[in-house]
Scaffold this active site. Structure first.
Site, PDB file in Angstrom:
ATOM      1  N   ASP A   1       1.231  -1.399  -0.401  1.00 21.47           N
ATOM      2  CA  ASP A   1       0.544   0.367   0.245  1.00 21.47           C
ATOM      3  C   ASP A   1       0.446   1.201   0.030  1.00 21.47           C
ATOM      4  O   ASP A   1       1.905   1.065   0.711  1.00 21.47           O
ATOM      5  CB  ASP A   1      -1.168  -0.198   1.013  1.00 21.47           C
ATOM      6  CG  ASP A   1      -2.015   1.037   0.887  1.00 21.47           C
ATOM      7  OD1 ASP A   1      -2.269   1.651   0.095  1.00 21.47           O
ATOM      8  OD2 ASP A   1      -3.242   1.205   1.854  1.00 21.47           O
TER       9      ASP A   1
ATOM     10  N   ASN B   1       1.587   3.406  -2.889  1.00 25.70           N
ATOM     11  CA  ASN B   1       1.850   3.556  -4.338  1.00 25.70           C
ATOM     12  C   ASN B   1       1.243   5.412  -4.280  1.00 25.70           C
ATOM     13  O   ASN B   1       2.195   6.400  -5.129  1.00 25.70           O
ATOM     14  CB  ASN B   1       1.438   2.462  -5.451  1.00 25.70           C
ATOM     15  CG  ASN B   1       1.816   1.281  -5.164  1.00 25.70           C
ATOM     16  OD1 ASN B   1       3.193   1.239  -3.909  1.00 25.70           O
ATOM     17  ND2 ASN B   1       1.352   0.611  -6.265  1.00 25.70           N
TER      18      ASN B   1
ATOM     19  N   ARG C   1       0.016   7.574  -2.988  1.00 23.42           N
ATOM     20  CA  ARG C   1       0.377   9.062  -1.516  1.00 23.42           C
ATOM     21  C   ARG C   1       2.396   8.665  -2.105  1.00 23.42           C
ATOM     22  O   ARG C   1       2.760  10.220  -2.026  1.00 23.42           O
ATOM     23  CB  ARG C   1       1.041   8.261  -0.102  1.00 23.42           C
ATOM     24  CG  ARG C   1      -0.638   8.726  -0.125  1.00 23.42           C
ATOM     25  CD  ARG C   1      -1.959   8.037   1.131  1.00 23.42           C
ATOM     26  NE  ARG C   1      -1.453   6.645   1.365  1.00 23.42           N
ATOM     27  CZ  ARG C   1      -1.131   5.656   2.405  1.00 23.42           C
ATOM     28  NH1 ARG C   1      -0.590   5.706   3.394  1.00 23.42           N
ATOM     29  NH2 ARG C   1      -1.426   4.435   1.783  1.00 23.42           N
ATOM     30  N   TRP C   2       2.804   8.082  -2.360  1.00 25.59           N
ATOM     31  CA  TRP C   2       4.246   7.760  -2.863  1.00 25.59           C
ATOM     32  C   TRP C   2       4.440   8.756  -3.915  1.00 25.59           C
ATOM     33  O   TRP C   2       4.887  10.499  -3.993  1.00 25.59           O
ATOM     34  CB  TRP C   2       4.805   6.854  -2.839  1.00 25.59           C
ATOM     35  CG  TRP C   2       6.264   6.806  -3.533  1.00 25.59           C
ATOM     36  CD1 TRP C   2       7.431   6.438  -2.480  1.00 25.59           C
ATOM     37  CD2 TRP C   2       6.956   6.638  -4.495  1.00 25.59           C
ATOM     38  NE1 TRP C   2       8.641   6.570  -3.778  1.00 25.59           N
ATOM     39  CE2 TRP C   2       8.385   6.744  -4.654  1.00 25.59           C
ATOM     40  CE3 TRP C   2       6.281   7.058  -6.054  1.00 25.59           C
ATOM     41  CZ2 TRP C   2       9.361   6.750  -6.200  1.00 25.59           C
ATOM     42  CZ3 TRP C   2       7.207   6.970  -7.425  1.00 25.59           C
ATOM     43  CH2 TRP C   2       8.710   6.958  -7.601  1.00 25.59           C
TER      44      TRP C   2
ATOM     45  N   HIS D   1       2.728   3.272  -9.087  1.00 23.40           N
ATOM     46  CA  HIS D   1       2.400   1.536  -9.492  1.00 23.40           C
ATOM     47  C   HIS D   1       3.322   1.111 -10.156  1.00 23.40           C
ATOM     48  O   HIS D   1       3.955   0.578  -9.823  1.00 23.40           O
ATOM     49  CB  HIS D   1       1.270   1.861 -10.017  1.00 23.40           C
ATOM     50  CG  HIS D   1       0.556   2.209  -9.532  1.00 23.40           C
ATOM     51  ND1 HIS D   1      -0.121   1.517  -8.186  1.00 23.40           N
ATOM     52  CD2 HIS D   1      -1.522   2.874  -9.949  1.00 23.40           C
ATOM     53  CE1 HIS D   1      -1.468   2.348  -7.176  1.00 23.40           C
ATOM     54  NE2 HIS D   1      -2.134   2.439  -8.397  1.00 23.40           N
TER      55      HIS D   1
ATOM     56  N   SER E   1      -7.467  -5.543  -5.247  1.00 20.99           N
ATOM     57  CA  SER E   1      -8.346  -7.272  -4.296  1.00 20.99           C
ATOM     58  C   SER E   1      -9.724  -6.071  -5.412  1.00 20.99           C
ATOM     59  O   SER E   1      -9.719  -5.914  -6.599  1.00 20.99           O
ATOM     60  CB  SER E   1      -8.369  -5.770  -3.366  1.00 20.99           C
ATOM     61  OG  SER E   1      -9.320  -4.658  -3.617  1.00 20.99           O
TER      62      SER E   1
ATOM     63  N   GLU F   1     -12.390  -5.442  -4.772  1.00 21.68           N
ATOM     64  CA  GLU F   1     -12.720  -3.819  -4.983  1.00 21.68           C
ATOM     65  C   GLU F   1     -12.163  -2.508  -5.612  1.00 21.68           C
ATOM     66  O   GLU F   1     -12.927  -1.930  -5.331  1.00 21.68           O
ATOM     67  CB  GLU F   1     -12.513  -3.195  -3.124  1.00 21.68           C
ATOM     68  CG  GLU F   1     -13.246  -3.968  -1.883  1.00 21.68           C
ATOM     69  CD  GLU F   1     -13.148  -5.414  -1.871  1.00 21.68           C
ATOM     70  OE1 GLU F   1     -11.732  -5.912  -1.714  1.00 21.68           O
ATOM     71  OE2 GLU F   1     -14.294  -6.725  -1.453  1.00 21.68           O
TER      72      GLU F   1
ATOM     73  N   TRP G   1     -11.427  -2.214  -8.480  1.00 28.29           N
ATOM     74  CA  TRP G   1     -12.616  -1.662  -9.319  1.00 28.29           C
ATOM     75  C   TRP G   1     -13.452  -0.648  -9.466  1.00 28.29           C
ATOM     76  O   TRP G   1     -13.447   0.013 -10.363  1.00 28.29           O
ATOM     77  CB  TRP G   1     -13.291  -3.115 -10.291  1.00 28.29           C
ATOM     78  CG  TRP G   1     -12.445  -4.535 -10.480  1.00 28.29           C
ATOM     79  CD1 TRP G   1     -12.542  -5.435  -9.744  1.00 28.29           C
ATOM     80  CD2 TRP G   1     -11.771  -4.727 -11.791  1.00 28.29           C
ATOM     81  NE1 TRP G   1     -12.410  -6.714 -10.572  1.00 28.29           N
ATOM     82  CE2 TRP G   1     -11.821  -6.318 -11.435  1.00 28.29           C
ATOM     83  CE3 TRP G   1     -11.556  -4.320 -12.380  1.00 28.29           C
ATOM     84  CZ2 TRP G   1     -11.598  -6.943 -12.480  1.00 28.29           C
ATOM     85  CZ3 TRP G   1     -10.878  -4.629 -13.642  1.00 28.29           C
ATOM     86  CH2 TRP G   1     -10.523  -6.381 -14.028  1.00 28.29           C
TER      87      TRP G   1
ATOM     88  N   LEU H   1      10.816 -20.870  -4.477  1.00 27.32           N
ATOM     89  CA  LEU H   1      10.132 -19.413  -3.599  1.00 27.32           C
ATOM     90  C   LEU H   1       8.552 -20.020  -4.501  1.00 27.32           C
ATOM     91  O   LEU H   1       8.900 -19.954  -5.521  1.00 27.32           O
ATOM     92  CB  LEU H   1      10.401 -18.361  -3.766  1.00 27.32           C
ATOM     93  CG  LEU H   1       9.137 -16.954  -3.575  1.00 27.32           C
ATOM     94  CD1 LEU H   1      10.157 -16.883  -2.258  1.00 27.32           C
ATOM     95  CD2 LEU H   1       9.855 -16.489  -4.102  1.00 27.32           C
TER      96      LEU H   1
ATOM     97  N   ILE I   1      -6.629  -5.297   7.664  1.00 23.97           N
ATOM     98  CA  ILE I   1      -6.429  -6.605   6.309  1.00 23.97           C
ATOM     99  C   ILE I   1      -7.059  -6.476   4.757  1.00 23.97           C
ATOM    100  O   ILE I   1      -6.598  -7.037   4.256  1.00 23.97           O
ATOM    101  CB  ILE I   1      -6.878  -7.576   7.234  1.00 23.97           C
ATOM    102  CG1 ILE I   1      -6.361  -7.918   8.812  1.00 23.97           C
ATOM    103  CG2 ILE I   1      -7.018  -8.901   6.874  1.00 23.97           C
ATOM    104  CD1 ILE I   1      -4.708  -8.071   8.658  1.00 23.97           C
TER     105      ILE I   1
ATOM    106  N   GLU J   1       1.262 -13.321  12.321  1.00 16.25           N
ATOM    107  CA  GLU J   1       2.244 -12.240  12.971  1.00 16.25           C
ATOM    108  C   GLU J   1       2.211 -10.927  11.971  1.00 16.25           C
ATOM    109  O   GLU J   1       2.238 -11.261  10.477  1.00 16.25           O
ATOM    110  CB  GLU J   1       3.923 -12.001  13.049  1.00 16.25           C
ATOM    111  CG  GLU J   1       4.014 -13.235  14.342  1.00 16.25           C
ATOM    112  CD  GLU J   1       3.128 -13.309  15.883  1.00 16.25           C
ATOM    113  OE1 GLU J   1       2.962 -12.318  15.610  1.00 16.25           O
ATOM    114  OE2 GLU J   1       2.764 -14.556  16.351  1.00 16.25           O
TER     115      GLU J   1
END
Ligand code: FPP
Length: 256
Positions: free
Chosen positions: A22, A24, A26-27, A39, A67, A69, A71, A133, A197, A209
């Protein structure tokens, strides 16, 4: 207690790290740039984190890229994000494969352009047998959606008469989730200062955690990840046991 139930307490590297990337927008805004520039800058943090996790022996890295949301964002931003997803997959596929990374995408991909769906399928199948990975990209994903899908699969077996309703267990439900074959996240990281979350991996985060940082995603680099890992290594994971029980069991199982 089974030693497997205390997988990462006592300074170990997490087996599975899940990240909400999260900040991008504001950056970019702080630099008088369009949100989409954030982005683009975020992709280089994605690269750094994948490299780091691959070398550090992390087994699974799950990144929340889009997410269900998202869209709702301006059409132009959505289309930049989709384009970025496609071009990054095209550009990075070979490199990921060479690094023995296995890629999979979770979420409802049927809403994506055919070209993007095809590219996702191609990279997934190219990297299917890789043993390094596990890189999981959550795209058009929502935790409630994933749980609903799992419930549907189980309901089909009930309707088909092969499973009794009273025989449904948490294990059966968990086995029908998208990441059933991978360990649950040990460490959740959210950048950008929000402490939510946001419908990410709702089921799997039950004992994870949680780590929140104000660092904006495009600024999140290897040293920021090391700070998160250090914080994690100082945590005691209890899974419902008392601190004293975990201490005793850790000593007895040779975990410390
Ligand atoms: C949240 O920042 C970020 C996103 C919705 C997109 C994340 C996408 C990337 C990092 C690039 C593409 C990823 C891959 C895997 C190729 P925000 O826009 O909500 O930031 P804000 O809270 O500052 O507005």
């Amino acid at each position: 207690m089974d030693a497997a139930l205390i997988p990462s307490s006592g300074g170990q590297i997490p087996r599975h790290i899940a990240i909400i990337m999260d900040g991008n927008g504001r950056w970019a805004k702080s630099r008088f740039l369009p949100r989409t520039a954030g982005h683009h800058a975020g992709v280089s943090s994605v690269r750094k984190v994948i490299e780091y996790c691959g070398s550090a022996g992390v087994e699974v890295l799950t990144l929340f890229a889009f997410s269900s949301e998202n869209w709702r964002r301006p059409q132009q931003e959505v289309s930049v994000l989709m384009g970025l997803f496609l071009s990054t997959l095209e550009k990075e596929a070979e490199k990921l494969h060479k690094k023995n990374v296995r890629l999979r995408v979770i979420g409802d991909r049927s809403a994506f352009a055919v070209e993007l769906q095809a590219q996702i399928a191609a990279v997934e199948s190219m990297t299917l047998a890789n043993t390094g990975l596990n890189l999981v990209i959550a795209a058009n994903y929502g935790g409630r959606w994933e749980i609903t899908q799992a419930v549907r699969r189980v309901a089909c077996r009930v309707a088909g008469g092969v499973l009794a309703p009273e025989a449904i267990t948490t294990e059966i439900l968990a086995a029908n989730l998208d990441l059933a074959d991978l360990p649950e996240p040990d460490l959740f990281i959210r950048t950008g200062g929000e402490k939510r979350i946001s419908n990410f991996l709702l089921w799997q985060l039950a004992y994870t955690e949680l780590y929140f940082t104000d660092t904006l995603w495009p600024d999140f680099d290897e040293s920021a990840l090391e700070i998160a890992l250090k914080d994690y290594s100082g945590r005691q994971r209890r899974f419902g046991y008392t601190g004293e029980q975990v201490e005793t069991l850790s000593v007895n199982s040779g975990l410390r």
